[in-house]
Design a protein around this motif. Structure first.
Motif, PDB file in Angstrom:
ATOM      1  N   VAL A 140      66.881  27.077  91.480  1.00 55.99           N
ATOM      2  CA  VAL A 140      65.704  26.470  90.456  1.00 55.99           C
ATOM      3  C   VAL A 140      64.711  27.390  89.810  1.00 55.99           C
ATOM      4  CG1 VAL A 140      63.537  25.056  91.076  1.00 55.99           C
ATOM      5  CG2 VAL A 140      65.674  24.752  92.388  1.00 55.99           C
ATOM      6  N   LEU A 141      64.553  27.207  88.743  1.00 55.08           N
ATOM      7  CA  LEU A 141      63.796  28.293  87.966  1.00 55.08           C
ATOM      8  C   LEU A 141      62.607  27.331  87.415  1.00 55.08           C
ATOM      9  CD1 LEU A 141      66.088  30.501  86.185  1.00 55.08           C
ATOM     10  CD2 LEU A 141      64.769  31.155  88.239  1.00 55.08           C
ATOM     11  N   CYS A 142      61.345  27.900  87.251  1.00 56.22           N
ATOM     12  CA  CYS A 142      60.262  27.211  86.340  1.00 56.22           C
ATOM     13  C   CYS A 142      59.937  27.917  85.191  1.00 56.22           C
ATOM     14  CB  CYS A 142      58.979  27.202  87.246  1.00 56.22           C
ATOM     15  SG  CYS A 142      59.224  26.092  88.723  1.00 56.22           S
ATOM     16  N   ASP A 143      59.090  27.289  84.280  1.00 53.97           N
ATOM     17  CA  ASP A 143      58.795  27.792  83.398  1.00 53.97           C
ATOM     18  C   ASP A 143      57.791  29.067  83.464  1.00 53.97           C
ATOM     19  OD1 ASP A 143      57.360  28.248  80.684  1.00 53.97           O
ATOM     20  OD2 ASP A 143      57.472  26.046  80.047  1.00 53.97           O
ATOM     21  N   ASP A 144      58.190  30.078  82.810  1.00 60.17           N
ATOM     22  CA  ASP A 144      57.331  31.331  82.970  1.00 60.17           C
ATOM     23  C   ASP A 144      56.344  31.474  82.086  1.00 60.17           C
ATOM     24  OD1 ASP A 144      58.490  32.003  80.299  1.00 60.17           O
ATOM     25  OD2 ASP A 144      59.830  33.602  81.151  1.00 60.17           O
ATOM     26  N   GLY A 145      55.905  30.596  80.905  1.00 59.53           N
ATOM     27  CA  GLY A 145      54.881  30.359  80.262  1.00 59.53           C
ATOM     28  C   GLY A 145      54.863  31.284  79.132  1.00 59.53           C
ATOM     29  N   VAL A 146      55.942  32.051  78.851  1.00 60.30           N
ATOM     30  CA  VAL A 146      56.159  32.862  77.796  1.00 60.30           C
ATOM     31  C   VAL A 146      57.518  32.483  77.024  1.00 60.30           C
ATOM     32  CG1 VAL A 146      54.932  34.805  78.466  1.00 60.30           C
ATOM     33  CG2 VAL A 146      57.118  34.916  79.219  1.00 60.30           C
ATOM     34  N   GLY A 147      58.192  31.516  77.355  1.00 55.36           N
ATOM     35  CA  GLY A 147      59.249  31.261  76.643  1.00 55.36           C
ATOM     36  C   GLY A 147      60.660  31.884  77.248  1.00 55.36           C
ATOM     37  N   GLY A 148      60.531  32.578  78.280  1.00 52.70           N
ATOM     38  CA  GLY A 148      61.462  33.069  78.800  1.00 52.70           C
ATOM     39  C   GLY A 148      62.730  32.145  79.606  1.00 52.70           C
ATOM     40  N   PRO A 149      63.543  32.813  80.269  1.00 54.63           N
ATOM     41  CA  PRO A 149      64.513  31.965  80.774  1.00 54.63           C
ATOM     42  C   PRO A 149      64.146  31.290  82.011  1.00 54.63           C
ATOM     43  CG  PRO A 149      64.885  34.564  81.428  1.00 54.63           C
ATOM     44  CD  PRO A 149      63.722  34.222  80.480  1.00 54.63           C
ATOM     45  N   GLY A 150      62.962  31.749  82.601  1.00 50.19           N
ATOM     46  CA  GLY A 150      62.455  31.059  83.756  1.00 50.19           C
ATOM     47  C   GLY A 150      62.064  32.075  84.850  1.00 50.19           C
ATOM     48  N   VAL A 151      61.442  31.779  85.946  1.00 45.90           N
ATOM     49  CA  VAL A 151      61.032  32.627  87.234  1.00 45.90           C
ATOM     50  C   VAL A 151      61.199  31.516  88.182  1.00 45.90           C
ATOM     51  CG1 VAL A 151      59.769  34.217  85.942  1.00 45.90           C
ATOM     52  CG2 VAL A 151      58.632  32.321  86.885  1.00 45.90           C
ATOM     53  N   ALA A 152      61.074  32.074  89.591  1.00 45.98           N
ATOM     54  CA  ALA A 152      61.030  31.366  90.877  1.00 45.98           C
ATOM     55  C   ALA A 152      59.467  30.406  90.553  1.00 45.98           C
ATOM     56  CB  ALA A 152      61.111  32.339  91.978  1.00 45.98           C
ATOM     57  N   CYS A 153      59.632  29.471  91.470  1.00 48.01           N
ATOM     58  CA  CYS A 153      58.552  28.663  90.761  1.00 48.01           C
ATOM     59  C   CYS A 153      57.089  29.096  91.622  1.00 48.01           C
ATOM     60  CB  CYS A 153      59.075  27.086  91.404  1.00 48.01           C
ATOM     61  SG  CYS A 153      60.194  26.454  90.375  1.00 48.01           S
ATOM     62  N   GLY A 154      57.528  29.814  92.871  1.00 46.13           N
ATOM     63  CA  GLY A 154      56.484  30.124  93.514  1.00 46.13           C
ATOM     64  C   GLY A 154      55.576  31.145  92.689  1.00 46.13           C
ATOM     65  N   ALA A 155      56.391  31.988  91.858  1.00 46.43           N
ATOM     66  CA  ALA A 155      55.492  32.838  91.000  1.00 46.43           C
ATOM     67  C   ALA A 155      55.235  32.366  89.439  1.00 46.43           C
ATOM     68  CB  ALA A 155      56.556  33.959  90.961  1.00 46.43           C
ATOM     69  N   ALA A 156      55.575  31.246  89.468  1.00 46.60           N
ATOM     70  CA  ALA A 156      55.534  30.794  87.891  1.00 46.60           C
ATOM     71  C   ALA A 156      53.954  30.358  87.785  1.00 46.60           C
ATOM     72  CB  ALA A 156      56.494  29.520  87.676  1.00 46.60           C
ATOM     73  N   PRO A 157      53.531  30.535  86.455  1.00 43.16           N
ATOM     74  CA  PRO A 157      52.182  30.127  86.011  1.00 43.16           C
ATOM     75  C   PRO A 157      52.245  28.648  85.718  1.00 43.16           C
ATOM     76  CG  PRO A 157      53.163  31.127  84.433  1.00 43.16           C
ATOM     77  CD  PRO A 157      54.121  31.207  85.472  1.00 43.16           C
ATOM     78  N   PRO A 158      50.730  27.904  86.107  1.00 40.90           N
ATOM     79  CA  PRO A 158      50.900  26.874  85.515  1.00 40.90           C
ATOM     80  C   PRO A 158      50.939  26.498  83.893  1.00 40.90           C
ATOM     81  CG  PRO A 158      49.246  26.971  87.054  1.00 40.90           C
ATOM     82  CD  PRO A 158      49.775  28.514  86.658  1.00 40.90           C
ATOM     83  N   VAL A 159      51.662  25.645  83.403  1.00 40.43           N
ATOM     84  CA  VAL A 159      51.572  25.534  81.952  1.00 40.43           C
ATOM     85  C   VAL A 159      51.050  24.175  81.145  1.00 40.43           C
ATOM     86  CG1 VAL A 159      53.513  27.146  81.833  1.00 40.43           C
ATOM     87  CG2 VAL A 159      54.065  24.675  81.991  1.00 40.43           C
ATOM     88  N   LEU A 160      50.844  24.287  80.094  1.00 46.33           N
ATOM     89  CA  LEU A 160      50.101  23.081  79.422  1.00 46.33           C
ATOM     90  C   LEU A 160      50.901  21.975  79.531  1.00 46.33           C
ATOM     91  CD1 LEU A 160      47.406  22.502  77.951  1.00 46.33           C
ATOM     92  CD2 LEU A 160      48.807  23.220  75.853  1.00 46.33           C
ATOM     93  N   MET A 161      50.374  20.970  80.011  1.00 45.64           N
ATOM     94  CA  MET A 161      51.027  19.689  79.855  1.00 45.64           C
ATOM     95  C   MET A 161      50.455  18.858  78.712  1.00 45.64           C
ATOM     96  SD  MET A 161      53.263  19.416  82.573  1.00 45.64           S
ATOM     97  CE  MET A 161      53.764  20.993  81.782  1.00 45.64           C
ATOM     98  N   GLY A 162      49.327  18.965  78.112  1.00 43.13           N
ATOM     99  CA  GLY A 162      48.500  18.251  77.295  1.00 43.13           C
ATOM    100  C   GLY A 162      47.033  18.337  77.839  1.00 43.13           C
ATOM    101  N   ARG A 163      46.327  17.102  77.340  1.00 46.17           N
ATOM    102  CA  ARG A 163      44.809  17.017  77.783  1.00 46.17           C
ATOM    103  C   ARG A 163      44.463  15.782  78.247  1.00 46.17           C
ATOM    104  NH1 ARG A 163      41.967  16.590  71.747  1.00 46.17           N
ATOM    105  NH2 ARG A 163      40.477  15.551  73.131  1.00 46.17           N
ATOM    106  N   TYR A 164      43.435  15.658  78.797  1.00 42.30           N
ATOM    107  CA  TYR A 164      43.046  14.669  79.694  1.00 42.30           C
ATOM    108  C   TYR A 164      42.174  13.542  78.811  1.00 42.30           C
ATOM    109  CZ  TYR A 164      43.997  16.923  84.035  1.00 42.30           C
ATOM    110  OH  TYR A 164      44.939  17.645  85.255  1.00 42.30           O
ATOM    111  N   ASP A 165      41.590  14.060  77.945  1.00 41.88           N
ATOM    112  CA  ASP A 165      40.835  13.130  77.078  1.00 41.88           C
ATOM    113  C   ASP A 165      41.697  12.673  75.938  1.00 41.88           C
ATOM    114  OD1 ASP A 165      38.283  12.862  78.373  1.00 41.88           O
ATOM    115  OD2 ASP A 165      37.804  14.921  77.799  1.00 41.88           O
ATOM    116  N   PRO A 166      41.556  11.564  75.303  1.00 40.28           N
ATOM    117  CA  PRO A 166      42.337  10.910  74.250  1.00 40.28           C
ATOM    118  C   PRO A 166      42.005  11.901  73.012  1.00 40.28           C
ATOM    119  CG  PRO A 166      40.720   9.255  74.575  1.00 40.28           C
ATOM    120  CD  PRO A 166      40.481  10.480  75.713  1.00 40.28           C
ATOM    121  N   LYS A 167      43.151  12.154  72.243  1.00 45.15           N
ATOM    122  CA  LYS A 167      43.040  12.561  70.689  1.00 45.15           C
ATOM    123  C   LYS A 167      42.634  11.635  69.770  1.00 45.15           C
ATOM    124  CE  LYS A 167      46.587  16.060  71.588  1.00 45.15           C
ATOM    125  NZ  LYS A 167      48.041  16.580  71.028  1.00 45.15           N
TER     126      LYS A 167
END
Length: 320
Positions: A140-167
């Motif tokens: 299992v690998l998680c998004d590393d936030g910089v477009g790389g191949p991924g890192v262990a999820c415990g060391a991975a940063p949260p990445v942008l999912m979107g926004r809470y308020d409507p566009k």
């Protein structure tokens, strides 16, 4: 200190054909300095908590448009139409810095980041995984936030999912008047371009283990199963699209003849029947895309919320 705003706004409105067709349009740009945001306190202080501070700058910009018209106007029948649309985009311009040059607020603290919306939604996301013969996630690998191949999820940063308020949000309504007494009305509205946390699904899958993905993992995408099996480390699967269209109201009203109103010793009156929140078209995974509470850091979280109820109301209004 108070936040300081600088705003520019321009607009126009007009009507033609005796105001049977009209419009209103407004555009705005707003910049906020000394924005009030929440900063997590250092554990070395001896207790945990957050402190509101003035830091950085935020911009908001958007456009608001309204159109109205009466395409049909006859002696015994008239039809009025009205539509509105508004957009908004916001961006964090500055978050200040500590004496050593590091940002005062950081993504790791669950806060906004420069270049992204102030109401941005972040979560860890699995980008690759496999399932063994028993349905357990491996490699299992998680998004590393910089477009790389991924890192262990415990060391991975949260990445942008979107926004809470409507566009974008808007509405459309129609009113038909018959014989100058009977009025039929309908209203639909929508919001688009936002995401909320479906925490009911997170609890069901990652706490109580009662989702079908827990029972039959081999039937599902390995990345989804892997996220669920992280027990809360990765939660992008509950970042649900909260866009919707809602049939907000339908009503019928009748203006009583004065001779009937006089039965009640009134000079005028009307009777109406209205229904609200009749149906919602949405891809949201939870109960209702409008049912949530706001947590620390602007997060829109739905868990055990009561959805908006459909209602029917009959009323009699008399003027004495």
């Amino acid at each position: 200190r108070p936040e300081r705003d600088q705003e520019f706004e321009a607009g126009a409105d007009g009507g033609i054909l005796g105001d049977r067709l009209g419009f209103s349009v407004t555009g705005y740009y707003k910049k906020t300095r000394d924005a009030i945001l929440s900063k997590a306190l250092a554990p070395s202080l001896g207790y945990t908590g957050n402190q509101f501070i003035n830091v950085g700058a935020i911009k908001n910009q958007g456009i608001e448009v309204e159109l109205y018209g009466r395409p049909i106007e006859k002696r015994n029948f008239a039809l009025d139409l009205r539509a509105s649309l508004s957009t908004n985009s916001n961006e964090v311009l500055d978050l200040g810095s500590n004496p050593d040059g590091t940002p005062i607020l950081s993504l790791g603290a669950g806060q906004a980041t420069i270049g992204n919306p102030v109401d941005a939604y972040y979560a860890r996301r699995v980008v690759s995984a496999e399932l063994d013969a028993t349905g357990r996630a491996i490699n299992v690998l998680c998004d590393d936030g910089v477009g790389g191949p991924g890192v262990a999820c415990g060391a991975a940063p949260p990445v942008l999912m979107g926004r809470y308020d409507p566009k974008m949000e808007g509405s459309f309504s129609a009113t038909a008047t018959i014989w100058n007494r009977l009025r039929l009305y309908g209203l639909a509205d929508f919001k688009q371009g936002n995401r909320h946390t479906d925490n009911n699904r997170r609890a069901l899958c990652q706490v109580f283990f009662r989702c079908d993905e827990n029972v039959n993992p081999l039937n599902y995408d390995p990345k989804l199963v892997a996220e669920i099996q992280t027990s809360g480390t990765a939660t992008s699967f509950v970042a649900s699209d909260a866009s919707f269209i809602k049939l907000r109201e339908v009503s019928v009203a009748y203006q009583l003849p004065r001779r009937i109103a006089s039965w009640f010793r009134a000079s005028d009156g009307n009777v109406s029947l209205s229904a609200r929140n009749l149906h919602t078209w949405t891809g949201y995974s939870g109960l209702d895309p409008e049912a949530y509470f706001v947590t620390q850091g602007f997060q829109r979280l739905e868990q055990d919320q009561t959805p908006q109820l459909a209602s029917v109301q009959l009323s009699l209004n008399l003027t004495f």
